[in-house]
Structures are given as C-alpha cells and as structure tokens.
Design an enzyme around this catalytic site. Structure first.
Site, mmCIF file in Angstrom:
data_model
loop_
_atom_site.group_PDB
_atom_site.id
_atom_site.type_symbol
_atom_site.label_atom_id
_atom_site.label_comp_id
_atom_site.label_asym_id
_atom_site.label_seq_id
_atom_site.Cartn_x
_atom_site.Cartn_y
_atom_site.Cartn_z
ATOM 1 N N GLY A 206 -11.509 3.162 5.146
ATOM 2 C CA GLY A 206 -11.926 4.221 4.219
ATOM 3 C C GLY A 206 -11.036 4.247 2.990
ATOM 4 O O GLY A 206 -10.298 3.307 2.727
ATOM 5 N N ASN A 207 -11.142 5.306 2.216
ATOM 6 C CA ASN A 207 -10.267 5.451 1.044
ATOM 7 C C ASN A 207 -9.889 6.922 0.872
ATOM 8 O O ASN A 207 -10.329 7.775 1.632
ATOM 9 C CB ASN A 207 -10.944 4.879 -0.214
#
Ligand code: C5P
Length: 406
Positions: A206-207
């Site tokens: 993810g980020n």
C-alpha cells in the site's frame, strides 16, 4: 435576488446579537425566506419577537416543544444555507465537536447545506488555542467564515474578535448561495485514497495516502451542488454525508468502478494514489514464515487515468478529466514541468502536481504545495490547505466547462 431561498439564521448569545437583526432584515429584503433559531443566551440580548417581526416567520428558541414535531430536524432539512451570526466561542466549540445540547447546536449538527459562520467574541477568547483549533476544524469541514474583524468590543475593549458588519455577512451569504448552485445537475466522479494490492489474504502493498485530498474535493463539489460519487481506496478520513461511496480497494477494482461510471460523469477527478505495480500472483493462503522470505514478482497495474484520457469512448463527450501528480519536489517550477508533462502523457485536461516530500506538504497533513496545469498554462498555488486547493480546482473545472478551449 434571493427569491424564496431558504436561509436559516442561527443567533447565539453575544452583544453582536442585535446586529443579527440587520442581517435578518437584509436577507428578507433580498427576498430570502428567513427562519431564525436563537440560543437561550441570545434571547438575553434581543427578543425573539424582533426576529419574528423582521422575517414574518416564527422564531425557534427551544429544542423540545412538548408536541410531536422535531424542530431541529425540520429547520435543518428545509434550509439551503445556514448563517450563524453572531457565533460565540461556545457555539463554535460545540460545532467543532458535534455537541447538540440545545436547539442551535442540534440544528447545526443536522444540516447538510452550506454554513456561513460570523464569529464574535473577546480577543482573548478568539486567540485562545482551543478556539483557533475549533475554527481550523470548521474550515477543514468546508464551513465558510466571515470575519471576525478588529475593532471595538463590549466593555470598551478593542481588538480582533468583533463580528463582521451585517452588510459583509449578507454579501458572504449571497456568495455562498451563488456558489452552491454552480454545479447543480452536474455529475462528478472522484477517486480518493491509496489502493491495497494483495500479497496474500492478509498482507498487501500500500502507500501512505489518507484520502484527505480526494475526500475534500468530493465535499467541495457537493457544496457547489454537484451529484458526487466517490470511488474509495483506503481512507483514513470520514466522507461528508450526501456523497455516494463506492469501494475500489485495489487498482483493478478501482478501475472497474471508475470505468463503469465514467460514461455518465461530467467531471472525473482522479485524486487516488493508485499503486503502479501489484504482486503478479498473490498467494491464496497466508504465506508462512517457515517457508522463508518470499519472492514477490510485481506486475504493472492498469493506468486508469491514462485509459480515460486516451480513449474518448470511455467518457461522456465534453467531460472534464483531472489527474494528480504526487512528486517529491518542492520547487514550483519543477512541479510545473512535471504537471505539464503528465497532462500531455495522460491526456488529462487538468493536472494538479503536489509535493509529497515534506512535513507540511503531502500525505496525511492538511496542507500541500501545489501547482495547477491547464491548457492555459501552469498556476502556482504555493502552500495551501487541501480545502483551498479543492476550491481552486473546482473553480478551474467550472471555468473549463464554460470555456472548453481554455
Ligand atoms: O503516473 P502517476 O501514478 O504519477 O499518475 C498519477 C495520476 O494517475 C493520479 O491522478 C492517479 O489517480 C492516476 N493513476 C491511475 N492509475 C494508476 C496510477 C495512477 O489512474 N495505475
């Protein structure tokens, strides 16, 4: 000018309450249908009868009527704009924190229309960190402020905290009502948040995106009257009521949700932080530590923005396409170069390039250093709140819709 527009005037208890009578009168003279709600302390300063006489409508001062009607819900549902004047530190604190222990605060917690707040208090109360934080909370929620100004206060004091003059409050109300109509009948599709690309059933790549930018844009578009759909990746901020939310947790699911809706959208704003790569063959069962460090092979995700920008059949004719460019670059000239390059590469009408590299700009914080690139060139916004950026962007979208060649 405001013929039959339904305006709710909330009056709380400060000496400036007498000036709210002028606000009520001016709004009525402009043709608005004005209803007034007063806190109990407000009635210490002005009589409810004054407002009833000026507006020709009954005034509400109690939450409980002893009857079956629910005045805060009825008043809130009927309103197209709420003006809070004067707004005391106490009422502002209640608004910021969702407290609803009287008719004014309960109505304010119920309304879905735009709200314009005219603070009025002593300088010490205005400058107190608690009040300033509450004001920031209201601003971030899209609530508009007019004033306070600096000048004579009660008890012979002078300084910041004085309520704006009634004419300025009325001008602010007229402007908010005008803006609330700008996108009526327009359908806006916004994406927000980061995508999560599965490694196995419990892990993902993810980020750091919180979704705040896209959520703020969605709320700003809704405040202008648009019908808004938000395709959401991972969000860590709440979405305003009145916005339809569709889940798009992975790049592929986000693409499917966007492609299905883009043909009906007049405006598509891609603010989501979509992963550029995903694990090529995610495990169907949880990877075991005992099996050793896994080799994760990454494959590209679909570039949704580029697909929309380069295949006209995927979008409504004449629709406006907006993309974002998250850069680790704080120099506006550099940001501008990236923005223009990305605008050409993705086939977007507008690109917002923002700096996500510093503590005061980017993911998870409320401010951002940004430029907006359109066919007319690059405009540097400097360090702005995400709300102000959302406002500038929607203004740009509206300009683009009225003059498609710009
Ligand atoms: O290419 P880059 O990721 O820098 O472009 C950012 C813009 O493209 C954003 O508007 C983002 O929402 C969009 N994007 C997309 N699909 C991807 C990657 C980015 O729509 N797979």
């Amino acid at each position: 000018m405001l013929s039959s527009r339904k305006v709710l005037l909330v009056v709380s208890g400060g000496i400036a309450a007498y000036k709210a009578a002028y606000v009520a009168r001016s709004l009525s003279l402009l043709g608005a249908d004005v209803r007034v709600v007063m806190t109990r302390s407000a009635t210490e300063f002005v009589g409810a009868q004054t407002f009833a006489g000026l507006t020709g409508n009954p005034v509400t001062t109690e939450l409980f009527t002893g009857g079956p009607d629910v005045p805060h819900v009825e008043l809130a549902r009927g309103a197209e704009l709420v003006v809070v004047a004067p707004a005391t530190a106490n009422l502002i604190a209640k608004m910021a924190n969702g407290i609803s222990d009287d008719i004014a605060s309960a109505t304010l917690l119920t309304v879905r229309c735009p709200i314009l707040v005219a603070p009025a208090m002593h300088t010490e109360m205005w400058e107190n960190a608690a009040t300033q934080r509450n004001i920031e909370t209201l601003r971030a929620r899209g609530i508009e402020l007019v004033g306070p100004t600096s000048g004579a206060l009660s008890s012979g004091d002078e300084g910041p905290g004085r309520m704006s003059e009634p004419d300025d409050i009325v001008a602010g109300a007229v402007e908010v009502l005008r803006r609330s109509q700008e996108l009526v009948g327009v359908s806006v599709l916004v994406t927000a948040g980061g995508t999560h690309e599965p490694i196995d059933p419990v892990r993902f790549i993810g980020n750091r995106s919180s979704g705040r930018m896209g959520v703020t844009i969605a709320s700003e578009a809704a405040a202008r009257g648009a019908k808004v759909t938000l395709v959401a990746g991972s969000l860590s901020v709440p979405v305003s009521s009145g916005i339809e939310v569709v889940e798009g947790p992975t790049a592929d699911e986000m693409r499917a949700a966007v492609i299905a809706r883009a043909p009906d959208a007049d405006v598509v704003i891609k603010a989501a932080a979509v992963a550029d790569f995903k694990p090529g063959d995610p495990a169907t069962t949880k990877l075991k530590k005992s099996a050793g460090a896994p080799e994760i092979r990454l494959v590209p995700t679909p570039d949704i923005l580029k697909e929309l920008g380069t295949d006209p059949s995927l979008r409504k004719t004449g629709s406006v396409l907006v993309g974002f460019a998250a850069e680790t670059e704080s120099d506006p000239a550099g940001l501008g170069t990236y923005a223009e390059r990305k605008r050409a590469d993705k086939g977007a009408d507008i690109i917002v390039a923002n700096d996500v590299s510093s503590a005061d700009s980017g993911f998870g914080v409320d401010t951002v250093r940004a430029v907006i690139a359109t066919a007319a060139g690059v405009r540097d916004l400097g360090l702005v709140s995400k709300r102000d950026l959302a406002r500038e962007l929607i203004d740009e979208v509206i300009r683009r819709r009225s003059t498609p060649d710009v």
